[in-house]
Design an enzyme around this catalytic site. Sequence first.
Site, short mmCIF file in Angstrom:
data_model
loop_
_atom_site.label_atom_id
_atom_site.label_comp_id
_atom_site.label_asym_id
_atom_site.label_seq_id
_atom_site.Cartn_x
_atom_site.Cartn_y
_atom_site.Cartn_z
N PHE A 1 -46.11 126.86 58.69
CA PHE A 1 -45.13 127.65 59.58
C PHE A 1 -43.93 126.96 59.60
O PHE A 1 -43.85 125.85 58.82
CB PHE A 1 -45.69 127.49 61.09
CG PHE A 1 -45.37 126.28 61.68
CD1 PHE A 1 -46.65 125.35 61.34
CD2 PHE A 1 -44.68 125.86 62.48
CE1 PHE A 1 -46.53 123.84 62.03
CE2 PHE A 1 -44.53 124.43 63.25
CZ PHE A 1 -45.60 123.58 63.08
N GLY A 2 -42.92 127.66 60.05
CA GLY A 2 -41.53 127.07 60.07
C GLY A 2 -40.94 127.09 58.56
O GLY A 2 -41.19 127.95 57.78
N PHE A 3 -40.53 126.00 58.38
CA PHE A 3 -39.64 125.58 56.94
C PHE A 3 -40.71 125.16 55.88
O PHE A 3 -40.11 124.86 54.84
CB PHE A 3 -38.64 124.67 56.99
CG PHE A 3 -37.41 125.33 58.02
CD1 PHE A 3 -36.54 126.31 57.28
CD2 PHE A 3 -37.10 125.06 59.13
CE1 PHE A 3 -35.52 127.06 57.93
CE2 PHE A 3 -35.97 125.41 59.74
CZ PHE A 3 -35.37 126.44 59.37
N GLU B 1 -37.99 120.51 77.50
CA GLU B 1 -37.38 120.12 76.27
C GLU B 1 -35.91 119.93 76.65
O GLU B 1 -35.30 120.94 76.59
CB GLU B 1 -37.60 121.19 75.19
CG GLU B 1 -38.89 121.14 74.67
CD GLU B 1 -39.16 121.91 73.49
OE1 GLU B 1 -39.65 121.39 72.30
OE2 GLU B 1 -38.88 123.12 73.46
N HIS C 1 -46.09 114.70 58.10
CA HIS C 1 -45.39 113.96 59.29
C HIS C 1 -46.35 113.86 60.57
O HIS C 1 -46.56 112.92 61.29
CB HIS C 1 -44.14 114.19 59.47
CG HIS C 1 -44.13 115.75 59.89
ND1 HIS C 1 -44.57 116.78 59.07
CD2 HIS C 1 -43.49 116.49 60.92
CE1 HIS C 1 -44.34 117.99 59.45
NE2 HIS C 1 -43.91 118.19 60.51
N ASP D 1 -43.02 116.39 69.33
CA ASP D 1 -41.93 117.14 68.59
C ASP D 1 -41.58 116.97 67.36
O ASP D 1 -41.77 115.84 67.03
CB ASP D 1 -40.47 116.67 69.64
CG ASP D 1 -39.33 117.63 69.74
OD1 ASP D 1 -39.60 119.06 70.13
OD2 ASP D 1 -38.28 117.27 69.26
N LYS E 1 -49.56 123.93 65.40
CA LYS E 1 -49.42 122.53 65.75
C LYS E 1 -50.93 122.24 66.28
O LYS E 1 -51.38 120.87 65.76
CB LYS E 1 -48.47 121.99 66.91
CG LYS E 1 -46.95 122.12 66.01
CD LYS E 1 -46.17 121.73 67.44
CE LYS E 1 -44.67 121.70 67.02
NZ LYS E 1 -43.61 120.93 68.07
#
EC number: 3.6.1.66
Lengths: 187, 187
Positions: free
Chosen positions: A140-142, A36, A168, A64, A12
């Site tokens: 990273f992630g999905f 969070e 995004h 987020d 990020k």
Amino acid sequence: MRVYVVTGNVHKVAELSLALKPFGVELEPLRAEKLEVQSESLEKIALVAAEHLPPLDKPAIVEDAGLFVKALNGFPGPYSSYAYKTIGCRGLLKLMEGVSDREAVFRSVIALRMPDGSIHLFKGEAAGVITEEERGTGGFGFDPVFRPRGSEKTFAEMTTEEKNLYSHRAKAARNLAEWLVRRAKGI
Amino acid sequence: MRVYVVTGNVHKVAELSLALKPFGVELEPLRAEKLEVQSESLEKIALVAAEHLPPLDKPAIVEDAGLFVKALNGFPGPYSSYAYKTIGCRGLLKLMEGVSDREAVFRSVIALRMPDGSIHLFKGEAAGVITEEERGTGGFGFDPVFRPRGSEKTFAEMTTEEKNLYSHRAKAARNLAEWLVRRAKGI
């Protein structure tokens, strides 16, 4: 201009830094506990995290994000990180087996807290589809199963520069940067 | 003895009330905002929620629970409610298609906050398996696809009385009740 960023996710920070650089905004990672909350609203999660930051001498951001799959009623949404760690891309593809509507959207919300305590939200979205298989090793992630509209590549097949054209997070970061630049100029 | 309970889930209140009744403990639903943080630990979620309750004149409890599926690395865990609302039992069964290890555990953590501000945690677990299909219409959430060890029925095929013989939530409630009774007797 320097802005604190509170996150443990190096990906990020890299994406945000690259998107902010042309505006002269530099990020400085800050080790602080990030509160969070559970919520279906990324806005609320980012807002509460920003409200609970310790007092700081510089602007600070928390971000987020989540992947909202239309056919799965928004799953995994705000809990994308946990879903990724547990069922992973393979689990998501399994849930999408035989599903013809592959529409999905990645959403990002950045909450900026100024030294005076005021909080400002900036958003970005990337619409696209869930692919039929994992492709690519970047991001990273999905990212390996998400292909943004207008591209033939998944996020994981792109360099950070390419991903930031669609992502995004980069859109939210540019909205943030434009606001900071306008404010610095007193516009 | 009366104890406040902070939750919007009427099923939880019914199950807890029934489990607590034999000990002379009665629940009184309290409308208060419940701060739910994101965490992989139910203990932490319940603890932080209890810490953030407003000052009260009576003991108050918050409960957090989740279904942890072994073959899915603990998914959906603390986010069972969101997973249920989005992918539902059908989604969970799809993730488990072709998976031979069906082991799962329902976990419950109750955080009790006493009027003096002290907080005490009580836990309960129900080990069992994810069934091959949905069965029953009782209970709530993933109850139709969870069969506790020692029973041929899913939670959703049981009355509340039967479910409470096996359930994580009833076990946590009984641990809580025993503690309250001991304390009231000064033991």
